[in-house]
Design an enzyme around this catalytic site. Structure first.
Site, mmCIF file in Angstrom:
data_model
loop_
_atom_site.group_PDB
_atom_site.id
_atom_site.type_symbol
_atom_site.label_atom_id
_atom_site.label_comp_id
_atom_site.label_asym_id
_atom_site.label_seq_id
_atom_site.Cartn_x
_atom_site.Cartn_y
_atom_site.Cartn_z
ATOM 1 C CB CYS A 153 -1.140 -0.017 1.164
ATOM 2 S SG CYS A 153 -0.212 -0.343 2.894
ATOM 3 C CB VAL A 157 -0.178 5.761 -0.163
ATOM 4 C CG1 VAL A 157 -0.668 7.201 0.185
ATOM 5 C CG2 VAL A 157 -1.432 4.771 0.525
#
Lengths: 523, 488
Positions: A153, A157
């Site tokens: 992630c 992001v």
């Protein structure tokens, strides 16, 4: 306690000894500033009530004891199923340590996977340098044929672009241009591990075929493609292969980790073993058709297969239980023109025979169950086929459409009338359900053991024993080697269920002089 | 086979390094070393606590693992939220075996996974509103919690969330600690920064905010840096209590907030894992004047030495008690050694573990007549290596942040009789036919601390080294000399 060298006691039962019990009691009494036992039991009992369940189900933001993990874990399992393929995760390194550990604990096998160890500077400037160095090092040290890239992630992001990064790494000479690098963005904040598998497969299939479609023609190789999705039972893959072989059907099992996750102990460690040859994947568009063995978890792959490979990818169900295995084999037969051989008819007959043998112990028994969407649907279907009654049917990582399909499936069978379907709920919800509306047994992964313990604390009559079928299974050995798919899988499930019922009955009736009139030798 | 000389070990290191591209090779070279002799000390100390080389398969974890998984997670009466996407909390759930007593879900929460399960909208719009709600929901469903920690996963620090202000506001509202921990996985180079961050938040949100709840007694001590894996800390405190000390707190295994609050007032802090809890120990020393002592409760030699050192901080009565305690356990130790030492004598061990074990368990192996011929840390700093060198003999290999490749080559070449590392390494070496013990989780056994733990340690090393399976790797029809490699 002082240990006796001839009978050394580990943690249990060591800490049951009186001196340790005193030490722990004193710690609790004098230093912990906890509440007294009466208050603990009062609060515990409250957590078992309808009132608590209502509060529990009113949660909107907090997840407690989930039954799902994040996308890149699925991506890693998918990549492990291809020949000499090294899973490579772009992002933070801790994630990869976790993925490996999680798979190690379930399969009891080594899992090779690298990270490019992005840290704070990469958070600011992007992980480009990490990708360059990471690909170069991974290739040179581990000499894979293929490097399959997914993301954590962190990389998602900050918006790292895998396609561009990998391409630049090759341009920069960090990785030879000819080394294949399928990739997929696998954000952890979307979906779950099953979407990670789906995305990685889709990315891999796209990578190896999208620019090579000119000379491809569906049906030209006479084979059938089988896409397993995230499956934790090695036997399931093996049953599918055996069934195809018995039918005389040529097949491509697209992602097959049964070798790399089951290598022998013979003095040599094999980092790569078996797996689907990349040539099979390149050739897959030439197959007659592609079957998605876990249709609820392979929607993106199915779309690409339809659009790019021009396959129908007909809608089937997961090949679990009797009817859906029948349908699967008939579909393969229909697509390939190969008849279903007597050997599979006999295997089916043996399963039916086993159901006749065991049905009286299973008919009317109620079950709570959870797991991935196709697993839960297949298990529910099979339960209704053997006369058992699904009671709490819970799937943390399914969508509303799945819930609707599940409810209408249950409505059609007398065994499904009492069932309640829970989508997007977790195992703390399941805990409440097991207290307020007790099922006879639970079917699920190892996490269910905590619910079993809690129900037992309320009293023997409230205990809901856990039957371990699902992913992950951390606290029992080697169960993952079985199949849960096909007739063979149904046999394993049936055997497990009926013996769990009988073991429970023996526990209840095994009290000398009180319940043991029913402690029967023959059951 | 005898151990290598320093020259042989250095040659092996050179050979293993050859596989790397130039940049990686020069970086990795700094992390590998061989112990020199007394006359000719090692030409270099290993470099440590640097960024892992990308793509080489480091075994390291992250700052979140160091905070949630190690330092904060075991504190049992707090609810620890894995704040971010779904994976981290599930991967780190209930796997580390930090034992505790209590009623899980009622007054203890260690093995439950509380997570905010971030979705795309939380990334886009921020997770603070969700966190605020989560804190209320925890309070609603778990009224006996004594506080909450917010363990940040990677996205939290990347999307600009202000968990500190959410936590501050909620802490005032609830009247209990709500601790924001900025342990995002991309911070630092390993678990180690997570330990540090966690220590700092204990300082800022527990110790500096609250007063000890009890009068300090003359024999009050606290155990720090014991994770109670398989009950390690319980097997330690029983000894300290038997020698007349009052163990007011144990951190963080089986720990409560009340114990933490009472710690600064103790006479002496006993620090087992220096790496992960030296920060808070130093803080209490400088702020409260609480001294701390590093000790080692693995194996009878180190235990006795540690007990005497601990006792030396107290009066003669305690010192006499320590001697009596050591004497009382001596027959048990003798019996364990009589049984197991002959079965383990001369066996060679290679280790690759975390915080303190690559050096702390050496004595326990030596008590059993075994020899450590290679050791290394996943996330040590220079001060850890300085504490390690004196424990090592000439030619011992040292590997810092070893890659899977390096470990495999070193161990394949040296063919030790036992490998002690983690789950990621376990199955590799078992397939290579090498007896293996997990030295993070005690391979689901333990405790290994204290005298009771040593008996279990000896039993476990014996059962693994001397299990008949290791002689059965090669089928009989493939053996060069029939039955030559059959098991003992």
């Amino acid at each position: 306690m002082s240990q006796d060298a001839e009978a050394v006691k580990p943690c249990y039962p060591l800490f049951q000894d009186n001196d340790y019990q005193q030490v722990l009691a004193r710690k609790r009494q004098e230093f912990e500033a906890g509440v007294d036992q009466e208050r603990i039991d009062e609060v515990f009992r409250w957590t078992t009530t309808e009132e608590y369940q209502e509060l529990n189900f009113s949660r909107e933001s907090l997840t407690i004891d989930p039954s799902k993990v994040c996308q890149p874990l699925g991506a890693v399992l998918c990549s492990l199923g291809f020949e000499r393929t090294l899973p490579y995760v772009h992002g933070s390194q801790g994630c990869v340590a976790y993925f490996r550990t999680y798979l190690n604990r379930h399969f009891k096998e080594p899992v090779a996977c690298v990270s490019d160890s992005m840290t704070e500077d990469a958070a600011v400037f992007g992980g480009h340098n990490n990708m360059n160095e990471g690909l170069q090092n991974a290739y040179q040290v581990y000499q894979p044929d293929v490097i399959a890239v997914s993301t954590t992630c962190m990389a998602e992001v900050i918006g790292d672009d895998l396609n561009a990064f990998i391409d630049n790494a090759k341009d920069g000479g960090y990785l030879p241009r000819e080394v294949p690098t399928p990739f997929a963005h696998t954000p952890s904040f979307v979906g779950s591990h099953i979407q990670g598998w789906d995305n990685m497969f889709e990315g891999t299939a796209r990578y190896f075929t999208i620019n090579e479609m000119a000379d491809k023609e569906p049906g030209s190789n006479g084979k059938i493609n089988l896409v397993p999705g995230f499956e934790g039972y090695l036997g399931s893959y093996r049953w599918v292969k055996r069934a195809m072989e018995e039918m005389g059907v040529g097949y491509n099992l697209l992602s097959d980790p049964t070798e790399v996750l089951d290598t022998p102990a013979d003095g040599e460690y094999r980092m790569y073993a078996g797996g689907t040859p990349i040539e099979d994947l390149r050739d897959a568009p030439n197959s007659i058709d592609t079957l998605m063995l876990q249709p609820w978890a392979l929607t993106k792959s199915r779309k690409t297969v339809k659009q790019t490979w021009k396959h129908d990818a007909p809608e089937i169900q997961v090949p679990m239980g009797l009817e859906w295995t029948d349908e699967f084999l008939m579909k393969v037969s229909e697509l390939t023109g190969q008849p279903i051989p007597e050997s599979l008819a006999k295997e089916r007959g043996r399963l039916v025979d086993m159901i006749t043998d065991s049905h009286q112990w299973l008919h009317g028994r109620s079950f709570a169950l959870w797991g991935d969407p196709d697993f839960v649907m297949g298990m529910t279907k099979f339960l209704t086929e053997i006369g058992a009654e699904p009671k709490h049917v819970l799937c943390h990582n399914a969508n509303k459409r799945w819930g609707k399909a599940m409810r209408s499936m249950l409505e059609e069978t007398p065994q499904g009338q009492e069932a309640q379907v829970y989508v997007g709920k977790d195992l703390w919800h399941m805990r409440s359900l097991c207290f307020t509306d007790k099922p006879d047994l639970m079917i699920g992964n190892s996490y269910g053991k905590f619910i079993e313990r809690d129900t037992r604390y309320l009293g023997e009559a409230h205990e809901v024993p856990l039957i371990r079928i699902g992913f992950p299974i951390f606290d029992r050995h080697h169960l993952h080697r079985n199949s849960i798919w096909g007739y063979e899988g149904a046999m394993y499930i049936l055997t497990t269920l009926v013996n769990a019922v009988l073991e429970r009955l023996d526990e209840e009736t095994g009290h000398l002089g009180s319940t043991d009139y029913n402690f029967d030798l023959v059951r | 086979m005898a151990s290598m000389t320093q020259q042989e070990a250095e040659a092996l290191i050179e050979e293993v390094l050859e596989v790397y591209p130039e940049v990686a090779r020069s970086e990795r070279a700094k992390h590998l070393s061989a112990v020199g002799s007394e006359e000719q000390p090692s030409s270099k100390c290993v470099t440590s606590n640097r960024k892992a080389v990308p793509g080489v398969m480091t075994q390291r974890g992250c700052a979140y693992a160091g905070s949630k998984g190690v330092v904060w997670g075991p504190v049992k009466d707090l609810v620890h939220i894995s704040h971010g996407p779904i994976g981290c909390g599930q991967f780190s759930r209930a796997g580390r075996r930090n034992y505790y007593t209590g009623h899980t879900g009622v007054d203890s929460f260690t093995t439950i996974n509380f997570t905010s399960d971030f979705q795309e909208k939380d990334i886009v719009f921020g997770g603070d509103p969700k966190l605020d709600k989560i804190l209320d929901e925890i309070e609603m469903l778990f009224p006996l919690n004594n506080g909450i920690t917010v363990q940040s996963e990677c996205p939290v620090g990347l999307i600009g969330d202000d968990i500190d202000s959410v936590a501050k506001q909620k802490s005032e509202q609830l009247g209990k600690p709500v601790v924001p921990v900025r342990c995002e996985g991309f911070r630092g180079v390993s678990q180690s920064l997570g330990h540090h961050i966690a220590n700092d938040t204990i300082r800022d949100h527990v110790l500096s905010q609250r007063e000890p709840r009890r009068e300090a007694g003359p024999y009050d001590v606290a155990i720090l840096g014991d994770y109670n894996i398989g009950g390690d800390c319980w097997a330690s405190r029983i000894l300290l209590e038997e020698m007349g000390l009052n163990v007011v707190a144990q951190w963080p295994g089986d720990c409560t907030v009340a114990e933490m609050e009472n710690t600064p007032a103790v006479q002496l802090n006993l620090l087992h894992c220096y790496r992960s809890m030296n920060y808070i120990s130093e803080y209490m020393k400088s702020t409260h004047g609480t001294p701390y002592l590093e000790y080692n409760f693995f194996g009878p030699t180190k235990i006795a030495k540690s007990l005497r050192e601990i006792a030396s901080y107290f009066d003669e009565g305690i010192q006499d008690n320590a001697e009596r305690l050591i004497a009382r356990y001596q027959p048990e130790v003798d019996a364990v050694l009589a049984k197991y030492r002959p079965r383990l004598e001369g066996k060679r061990v290679m280790l690759y573990v975390g915080g303190l074990r690559p050096r702390h368990v050496i004595g326990a192996y030596e008590d059993l007549g075994m020899e450590v011929i290679g050791t290394g840390y996943e996330f040590a700093h220079d001060d850890d290596y300085q504490r390690t060198y004196p424990e090592l003999k000439e030619g011992t290999l040292i590997y810092d942040d070893a890659s899977a490749y390096e470990l495999e080559r070193f161990i394949e070449r040296l063919q030790p009789d036992l490998v002690g590392a983690g789950i990621k390494e376990k199955y590799v070496f078992q397939k290579m036919g090498l007896p293996f013990r997990q030295m993070h989780s005690w391979d689901y056994s333990g405790p290994y601390h204290g005298y009771d733990g040593f008996a279990i340690f000896a039993r476990d090393m014996d059962m693994t080294i001397n299990n008949p399976v290791w002689g059965r790797m090669t089928p009989p029809w493939k053996r060069a000399e029939p039955s030559a490699s059959a098991a003992a």
